[in-house]
Design an enzyme around this catalytic site. Structure first.
Site, short mmCIF file in Angstrom:
data_model
loop_
_atom_site.label_atom_id
_atom_site.label_comp_id
_atom_site.label_asym_id
_atom_site.label_seq_id
_atom_site.Cartn_x
_atom_site.Cartn_y
_atom_site.Cartn_z
N SER A 140 23.55 27.06 131.66
CA SER A 140 22.63 27.82 130.79
C SER A 140 21.22 27.30 130.98
O SER A 140 21.02 26.11 131.26
CB SER A 140 23.03 27.65 129.32
N TYR A 153 24.38 22.08 121.73
CA TYR A 153 24.64 23.07 122.79
C TYR A 153 23.79 22.77 124.03
O TYR A 153 24.30 22.75 125.15
CB TYR A 153 24.35 24.49 122.28
#
Ligand SMILES: NC(=O)c1ccc[n+]([C@@H]2O[C@H](COP(=O)([O-])OP(=O)(O)OC[C@H]3O[C@@H](n4cnc5c(N)ncnc54)[C@H](O)[C@@H]3O)[C@@H](O)[C@H]2O)c1
Length: 255
Positions: A140, A153
């Site tokens: 990501s 995250y």
């Protein structure tokens, strides 16, 4: 960009990016094993894809070692071999440091980092038995951006990228290890991140799209096409590379 006859295991293959990848790989002639914790969605997708190609759903929590081991045994039992792995299962949660608790850590790190390590641990021998293969992970842009309230995250995706670089050197010559780093992709996970704001999701999406250089969100199919290329033999010299797929978000100047 042929995937014809290759057996590809896609974790998180029953929703969003992973589902689009499973559909793309089946359409390109691959045998696809979708693994996730979504039993109903997985069984429905298997029934749909098995009507047009070769697909199997295997329930699997990637943070549980015995289930990951069983996943690769099941994939070999179904299709005889494993040629590629798309390590895509992901978990998300948010909160500041003061809101942090063990449950958030165990969920996000357990899936995004430990799950990836377990997928490699049990996937690598399966690839070796086939004479080699490809290990692709969905990382990501969060690995490189400090998204507000997303420390765990973001840290999980940075750890995943480090893990990929190490796998790429440890298994060079046997397994190509590559990553895709998506920006803002229209999936159920993205919708979940938009809950609790004072605006409807579609309005948030429109405002975010205006800030992305190409002026649109990414679609799961955008990721699937890039994944198909990275898994194909046409990408045979690409190893240890993480492809950013963000419509230019990271290239944008900060003013
Ligand atoms: N949507 C985005 O904007 C975006 C951006 C960058 C990276 N990503 C990454 O893409 C990947 C796919 O996310 P998505 O957006 O398609 O979300 P999604 O919620 O639609 O899909 C996530 C998938 O992971 C599976 N999963 C969750 N926990 C699991 C577990 N313990 N074991 C096995 N499977 C599990 C879910 O069942 C689901 O199939 C994730 O790794 C996510 O971090 C998404």
């Amino acid at each position: 960009m042929s995937l014809h006859g290759k057996t590809i295991v896609v974790t998180g293959g029953t929703s969003g990016i992973g589902e689009a990848c499973a559909r793309e790989f089946v359409a390109r002639g691959a045998n696809v094993v979708m693994a996730s914790i979504q039993r109903a969605e997985g069984e429905a997708l298997e029934a749909e894809l098995a009507a047009v190609g070769r697909a199997k759903f295997i329930p699997c929590d990637v943070s549980d070692e015995s289930q990951v081991q069983a996943l690769f045994q099941g994939a070999k039992a179904a299709f005889g071999r494993v040629d590629a792995i798309h390590c895509n299962a992901g978990a998300w949660d948010k909160g500041t440091a003061e809101e942090f608790n063990e449950a958030i850590w165990n969920k996000v790190m357990g899936v995004n980092v430990k799950g990836a390590m377990l997928t490699a641990k049990h996937g690598v021998p399966a690839l070796r038995e086939s004479g080699g293969g490809v290990f692709l992970a969905t990382t990501s842009v969060a690995a490189h951006i400090g998204f507000p309230q997303h420390a765990v995250y973001c840290a999980s995706k940075a750890a995943l990228e480090a893990l990929l670089r190490c796998l790429a050197t440890d298994y060079a010559g046997l397994i190509r290890v590559v990553g895709i780093s998506p920006g803002t992709i229209r999936t159920p996970m993205l919708a979940a991140t938009c809950q609790g704001w004072d605006k409807p999701v579609e309005q948030l999406y429109a405002e975010v799209a205006e800030k992305i250089p190409v002026r649109r969100l990414g679609e799961p199919e955008d990721v699937a096409k890039a994944a198909a290329f990275l898994l194909s033999d046409d990408a045979s010299y690409i190893n240890g590379t993480i492809l950013t797929l963000d419509g230019g978000t990271l290239a944008l100047p900060p003013w």
